[in-house]
Design an enzyme around this catalytic site. Structure first.
Site, PDB file in Angstrom:
ATOM      1  CB  SER C 261      -7.669  54.176 -66.778  1.00 24.86           C
ATOM      2  OG  SER C 261      -7.584  55.115 -65.741  1.00 24.86           O
ATOM      3  NE  ARG C 300     -21.778  10.632 -40.618  1.00 27.35           N
ATOM      4  CZ  ARG C 300     -22.579  11.538 -40.024  1.00 27.35           C
ATOM      5  NH1 ARG C 300     -22.431  12.830 -40.283  1.00 27.35           N
ATOM      6  NH2 ARG C 300     -23.521  11.150 -39.187  1.00 27.35           N
TER       7      ARG C 300
END
Lengths: 444, 444, 444, 444
Positions: C261, C300
């Site tokens: 940490s 499409r």
């Protein structure tokens, strides 16, 4: 920001959530914290200046920090060590990694929202101009022609949505973007009695509000930011969807850009609208990820917090890109009033059926009028005739019209689209007035 | 609302988004519209009273309306025909089906948000009480013990999130719940010049604001409503997650209910917390559906609008249920300060490592202090001793402590959790002050 | 692939969906198409070799292609022009942009899935080793201790899920990754009669199956790919969640890495597990985006297709990263059997309550036995005694035990966790057998 | 299942995931378990018959069970007590609540998938019929006219997607729907040595496979079920989207139903298509919820499992409804070949531009041919003439045509849509062949 193979599509405009922007925002936060700590007497005079001088991306290498991030789960510990070494001064007073990353995220979000707000302001101004266009066109519901509207009303609708998104972004920016500063478990314990003072100074240095509490595991403000971005995407996606539909070959009421095809030389693809949709359709999923990530454990979370970084900054980038594209879309938009009129006329007055029903209602009652006109509409379609003829050539309906005292000229007048626009003009005025009010509130 | 096999879990409390509530809200809208039309001179005196008298669910059958809805895609046309027949008076003046359904939805949302706000107010009050609890416990980050906090601070964090959710719901309720009234294509054309007046009267009748424009295909307000509900779920889900973790057999710092098991007689399952999570975890997906649905075509949409109804009302119900459960969860919560202390002590002072680092930093510098304590922490773990002993029994660190002029009593004092709470008390005061301010803003 | 500030976290391992990988995959597709066309007699002999020779990223600049992509909405037209210029040979025979991008996407997905499968195979092998660990530990349900299990069974559960994910990925890879080749509107019209032959050759060149039809707007295979990736994330996320819970300070049955940490020197954060969750929690939202994108228009689509690219490749990358981290997580995992036993014993036999109920059921019936033991469990908790004492020291239950002919030794034996593992050993054998079968099917 | 105000829209068809269906499925599971236990010698002869006789919903009240469910977090404990009382026989041997709920869920899913498969089979058969329709129409890409296709090819595309969804559902049904049976913590400990045998008998009684392991917290099969349902929704949503677009007033190539409007008498709203979209657009969010819920803790989860129930059964119901609507949509669909031809002709041959490019390519090279035709297309649009005239009336292009030896008749022939259908016929044959194969695999 438009580098890379797809950057011009999905990262157009000036939102910057790149690794470099991230690094700079983290350094800005550390430097501001060093200044806050010095002001609070926790660091020697001059140390903050030393830290600030070295808080520039040019002194760091993303790749190296990234490699070290693997050991700790985030890049801050490595950054802190390197910044300490470079500056020879204390840094990171009382902070935990999350304080730095969240505050950096807020800085990036603030810059991004400013960019988006500026671009939305431009898009809104263009919409406001379009809202004065009084070309009559078919309104369309469920993708069928309905009663007429004007193109100005369509644009006023777009404008109102953009203005609502602007207000949401503005509200979030001014009320929800706050520093994160709580230390290891949100108590600022390592600063002893000085915690609150350092926090207040840090907020001042970054020109951000101080939140009621550290928000390490209270992520409601992330949801609010994301929701405001999703609203922006919703406003722009709706415009783009309308444009792709209006630009269809068979509708052709607008022309929206000229994207060529690799195979079909005649194609005029609406590239801006399509790319906006390519961006905005990604927003709901990212919003869901961020909302789901808000269930965070205890004082700082084990995984959910980490899952926020990418979606938040991807959402900022996509919103910025969609907004930037929307300026192009709206500026390039060409309107074809003649085609709008032709499309309205092509269906023999059917979109005006409601108008005729309204004309007949006082005499026949609403339901009987509705049914009479529905039957006439069916006949008009079958026989390829117009609605006035269909009504007058049928004995029953002709009798009903005679009883109601409605003449052919009255009927034909009721079939004129211009006569059936209702509150359109007033609605446009209201949208423009609300737009001015929004501009004023936002100071643009 | 707690009928049905799963209703007690997922539809607890007083939010009502049932079919019956829907029907009543649609009838309320039609009745209000009849009154608005009569006030505007569009309907004979007394007709609105006739409509209002019949606008009660007892006169209608959901099943029949539902069957007829299949023909038109929504239940309004059948409802209008039946209400006309029953009342013998004109109804639905100028409206389209979506006007009725959206306004009915707003009415349901308003009632639901009122219920949720009332329940959240109760939950917040309980949290505010818990926030005064000064039992010291371990803060936990990444599911590991970190530095100490108090249970009061944990509760203050829950409180702040609930209060933020309350403010979002309140804002949405007061600014974004507006009537929908635009007619077929958003122009109110069938009302001629009277459109705006009827709209204004309708808003008055329903005590709802008039929007700038009809919002048939501008769904930003739906996203905002959904986001405020998702925020509420996020606030409650975080509380429930914390409670399930604190109630774990091995942690046991809280007891949270006594759900028996069908097989294991000793089980004390945290039913309220788990059920809250069962509700709140559904929110993000529903929010995404609603955000995606906002891309709506032209003047009224072909499918996206229809996809909103179920998720919106499911989200209202789930939020109401989670809120109702949260009152029970918080009221029943039992705190075990002795176990909190025992858990803190069980790790030989390791959660106080940062405190010792802070003590050593002035003399050694932050990084050297950090490394010294990290090594001592490792020794303490390996040898099952406490951190003070691990530091003093090692030559290097003992020398460093001596150099720094730190005595064993000072070291032991730094290892007392109460001495290392930083801004905890001030943070709790701030949360309570903000809570009072929220109560005042919301008038509770 | 672990470059950049966050790359080591979210792009660990060998999945490559970078811009460069994209560009190479598009060039591979164009080169294969050139060879297919030459084989079909549509291009001069030698032309495909010329195209293939230039189909390397070193000859192209992503930035330039990206800028040109803005004009057409995708980078293929610019790529085709440049490749034609460089090779002096015909390219892009019969293809539309989407043919190239979709096939390139399939190539990237195939390579990515191969990487993920290889890494999952390693993770599964480690799990299979862990599955032989017979340390007895508490099973936990609703985060409460339940009846005992072994760590081996936990690992067998992880293994089974990984193996299921492997089978899904394998199935998708072998059956759903096909070429895309349909030309402008899915008819291959510009190739005349040669269309099918070129398609077949293209499939051969790329060693991919030929689909029944071009799938330009049939996106079910994209959903299947995404679902298999989401399954993989689900399997890994579950493991990581278990590990973070088992590694909690108060549980401590496993140690999982040592992430330091920045502030708390004693912390041993489970970095791998947390980072896996940081990846896997992003999967559901991306899956939703891809499922929503499947509603594509006509031949499409206008926007939905474009919205697929980023989420698909982000999902591939995240799955690759989570998988790579899982190898580290599982390899580094340390098991603490003594702590497992201590945690089981800490609750005075309560997890064995079901075992005692089972012992009593033949004599007392299930419900009465359940209630008797539930009451004794409550007494044991209140008086801090064990379950055997609680049963024998109460007159009613002692009488019931006597009636049932159950002695204290029998009772104490029923309280031994080892005696109450049921089908655990058989389940582990089955999981290992299924694992071997999976290895065989997948050829690893 | 079509009861209630909205049931006809969102719960059409025969999928039954109502409370009553849930209750019956849970009773079916308990009854099967009683039979399995009796077969294994764990219950007296005849006891299973007694349990089976009482395992009918008529003996239970959902409301009462629902109220009792609140105490335990699920309705099973109350159900078990009541079933024991009613039957006077032992029930729930070795099971935990989740065993009953998950297995009941699987039973409901199996019945639902059977219904969906039957309806999809009908929809697919209708599509197969439509696929033989050789009406030529414009292919459309990015919502612009592209090169021609046939309606049969469009229908073949729909068919292929439906068939893929059928295969996914079939695979999931036959391989992933397994019993859940593990007892409290997945070890079947309370059954001693008899656990596996009871499990095997239970699987036999329910005609479901035995899984490798209990899957209490391995939820991959839930994701697979949900993904197959989402695929089904994707296939149907695409069809519905196409139909709404083809049915647009300005396109009018299909007529799809006749939903009246409450205000506009001429409207012919495509109700079936719109309602399908109203269902299918809810699927992605529900899929995301289920995928996110798969991260489950330890042996049985605290909340995530509970969050699965509603989305899974809502998704089953919506898929069933969309499928049922699709039969109506496809059966009622009317095709207008004349309008298809008219739409193709309306743009003066521009959709055939690629065809002309193909004609010119051998002589001019692809890029020069492309540019020549692109310029001619622009002229044709500007001058409202057709493409042949635009090419022949321009000196440059006329010269190019002459050089290439292309005559006006050849040019005009290249402009005939029928001449430019490429592999259309073959693709349709392949789709129909794959359909027959799917029918065979699925045994329909």
């Amino acid at each position: 920001m438009t580098t890379g193979l797809f950057g011009g599509l999905f990262a157009r405009g000036n939102v910057d959530a790149s690794d470099a922007a991230w690094l700079q925002a983290m350094l800005d936060t550390e430097a501001a914290l060093a200044r806050a700590a010095e002001r609070a007497g926790l660091a020697p005079t001059g140390s903050a200046a030393a830290v600030t001088a070295k808080s520039k991306t040019e002194f760091f290498e993303n790749r190296t920090l990234g490699e070290q991030a693997v050991a700790t789960g985030n890049p801050v510990p490595a950054l802190v060590r390197e910044l300490t070494r470079l500056s020879g001064a204390p840094v990171h007073h009382g902070a935990t990694s999350q304080d730095i990353i969240d505050t950096a995220g807020v800085l990036i979000a603030r810059r991004a929202i400013d960019v988006v707000l500026a671009d939305l302001s431009a898009a809104a101004a263009t919409c406001a101009g379009l809202a004065t266009n009084d070309a009559v066109m078919s309104g369309r519901t469920l993708l069928q022609q309905a009663v007429p509207v004007t193109f100005g009303l369509v644009a006023a609708g777009w404008l109102t949505a953009i203005d609502e998104a602007r207000q949401s972004l503005h509200r979030v920016k001014t009320t929800r973007l706050a520093i994160q500063f709580g230390g290891a478990a949100g108590t600022l314990a390592s600063l002893g009695d000085a915690g609150s003072q350092v926090a207040a100074f840090l907020a001042e240095e970054l020109d951000l509000p101080l939140p009621v509490l550290p928000w390490h595991t209270n992520r409601l403000r992330i949801i609010e930011i994301a929701a405001a971005l999703a609203e922006t995407c919703a406003a722009l996606g709706k415009i783009a969807r309308d444009v792709t539909l209006l630009a269809q070959t068979e509708v052709a009421e607008v022309r929206a850009g000229a994207g060529g095809s690799s195979t079909m030389p005649h194609k005029q693809n609406p590239v801006a609208a399509i790319t906006i949709l390519g961006c905005t359709k990604q927003a709901p999923g990212l919003l869901a990820t961020l909302a789901a990530a808000a269930e965070q454990e205890h004082q700082r979370a084990a995984g959910s917090w980490h899952s926020e970084w990418q979606p938040l900054f991807h959402l900022l980038t996509l919103t910025g890109s969609a907004t930037s594209w929307s300026i192009k879309l709206l500026s390039d938009l060409e309107i074809d009033p003649a085609r709008m009129r032709a499309n309205l006329n092509a269906t023999h007055g059917l979109p005006m059926a409601e108008s005729v029903t309204t004309l007949l209602t006082p005499a026949l009652g609403r339901l009987q009028a509705h049914d009479l006109v529905a039957q006439a509409s069916a006949r008009a379609t079958t026989r390829n005739t117009n609605l006035a003829d269909a009504l007058l050539s049928d004995d029953t309906s002709a009798a009903a019209l005679a009883t109601a005292g409605i003449t052919r000229p009255e009927l034909e007048s009721a079939l004129e689209p211009e006569s059936y626009l209702g509150a359109t003009a007033e609605f446009i005025r209201r949208a423009l007035a609300a737009h001015s009010a929004t501009d004023e509130i936002l100071g643009t």
